[in-house]
Design a protein around this motif. Sequence first.
Motif, short mmCIF file in Angstrom:
data_model
loop_
_atom_site.label_atom_id
_atom_site.label_comp_id
_atom_site.label_asym_id
_atom_site.label_seq_id
_atom_site.Cartn_x
_atom_site.Cartn_y
_atom_site.Cartn_z
N SER B 55 13.21 34.55 13.40
CA SER B 55 14.47 35.30 13.33
C SER B 55 14.35 36.63 14.05
CB SER B 55 14.88 35.55 11.87
OG SER B 55 15.04 34.34 11.20
N GLN B 99 21.67 32.24 9.76
CA GLN B 99 21.13 31.30 8.77
C GLN B 99 22.06 31.20 7.56
OE1 GLN B 99 17.05 31.98 7.83
NE2 GLN B 99 16.96 30.33 6.35
N ASP B 177 20.15 30.35 14.20
CA ASP B 177 19.05 30.64 13.27
C ASP B 177 19.06 29.59 12.16
OD1 ASP B 177 16.97 31.72 11.91
OD2 ASP B 177 17.84 33.71 11.67
N GLU B 178 18.09 28.71 12.17
CA GLU B 178 17.94 27.65 11.18
C GLU B 178 19.28 26.96 10.88
OE1 GLU B 178 14.91 27.47 8.99
OE2 GLU B 178 13.88 29.28 9.67
MG LIG Z 1 14.33 33.27 9.66
#
Ligand SMILES: [Mg+2]
Lengths: 269, 260
Positions: B55, B99, B177-178
């Motif tokens: 991240s 995320q 992000d994810e």
């Molecule tokens: Mg992360």
Amino acid sequence: MEPEMEIPVTTKPEKFVVSKNADSFFSGIYNVYVFIGRFFKEVFSRPFEFKEVINQCYQVGYKSLPLVSLTGFITGIVFTKQSRPSLSNFGASSWLPSLISIAIIRALAPLVTALIAAGKVGSNMGAELGSMKVTEQIDAMEVSATNPFKFLVVTRVLAITFMLPVLVLYTGFIGMIGAYLNIHANELTSFTAFFKSAFGTISFLDIFSSIFKATVYGFTIGVAGCYQGFYAQNGTQGVGRAANLAVVLSMFLIFLEEMVIVQFVNAIR
Amino acid sequence: MADKKNIQYDDKEPVISIRDLKKSFGTLNVLNGIDVDIFKGENLAVLGRSGSGKSVLIKIISGLLKPDSGMVKVLGQEVDKISTAALQQLRLKIGFSFQSSALYDSMSVSENLAFPLVRNRRNLSTKEVNAAIESVLNDVGLSQTINQMPSELSGGQKKRIGIARTLILQPEIMLYDEPTAGLDPITCIEINNLIVKVQQQYNTSSIIITHDLTCAKTTANRVAMILDGKFLTTGSFEEVFNTEDVAVRTFYDYNFINSK
Ligand SMILES: [Mg+2]
Ligand SMILES: Nc1ncnc2c1ncn2[C@@H]1O[C@H](COP(=O)(O)OP(=O)(O)O)[C@@H](O)[C@H]1O
């Protein structure tokens, strides 16, 4: 007798907890100072977020009306009831309106309203910005090319700074109505007689210093709430902490400011 | 299922170019010399354990964090060296899917989508804004949620609205992000397909941060693995995982055995 312990000279003594707390206290003060500096820098630079300021004024001002109406009214009645016996002991019940109006306009309305706003508005700012921070909404705003400090912090601080004086005047008025109703019921004083005697004792300086105090308190609540929220950390736990610290910090500062401002005003009077 | 693009790597300008990027927090060295180029139209998956600085890497690319040293060039500009105004302009070309989805929870879905648009393109009419909202909602397949609040959406729907909110500015680069973390397997597949669809339809170059190997395999043209703050290996999915390297094998086995 035990053998003497050897003291290793190479290890540093552990830092005193006192100094660690002091460190974080002073760096905290410095950070708030930087935060306020940033506020003044961004409040005067374009683009201005007029629409959002109006929206926030509505949120903090209009939505606080029911609560401050109730507390203002009750404060007026209770203070009148409590003051009556001591004044009648001296046969001075006729001074009740002047005493009440001085107490309400000079001291009670600004302080009570500010404390309520700290609890309601300050904690809300801490929690709202805090949860926006920990769920990355503030980052999201930043990467979509909107300045989150300007959009979230500047607007909220301005709104409560403008609205608290209005709320204080309003609370003062409602408090006086409460006091009048109580006095009218007991001493049968007429409306005009009450307000004549009440406002006869109130000077321009009293009104002005209350408005000034309210402006300072409003700014304090806005900065404390937004600062705690904007720098919240550690997930949901941090949000609760931000809301809590916002209230504690602003109440503490409000009392300090009250003390200082009263000294000044009394010196002028 | 959508097929990811074939990318020709020769004679292409990289859209993102990173050299010897370092970043620490206090004594914690998170990134320790990252080198990578991302080319036009390419999807790069960055794999790594949690806490390995994935991240942090994309936050540096979007200017949310400052690097300690090294070069980070995005669309020809060094993000940490340009003015705030230039960074704002650059950010309009970068879509960031967070995320936690990061939908503004005081705003409805349509207000969320309108936010970046009305604030950055002030000359648009309400009609044009509404048309853009409908178009991106349609692209992510969630037209029916237009008047809902974020709290009424499922995790996968939030993710897709978050992606739609970045697509509305027609970005050239997407940072995910994810994107599949915390979602059920079927929803993961939907998100993976959406990522490929975005690559095709919007012609974006993307970095997909993930520790989900299925996601990396279906969405990425190239895969990089981050270990101890460096890219351990970079290549196609098969190249990266046809290896005897213990760290890579452990990551692969752990993911595929534990998730199946
Ligand atoms: Mg992360
Ligand atoms: N703003 C920050 N301040 C201090 N430490 C941070 C910050 N952001 C990330 N870190 C630390 O950097 C490390 C990598 O974080 P991150 O990039 O979020 O990991 P991940 O690979 O799981 O996304 C973590 O140990 C995290 O605690």
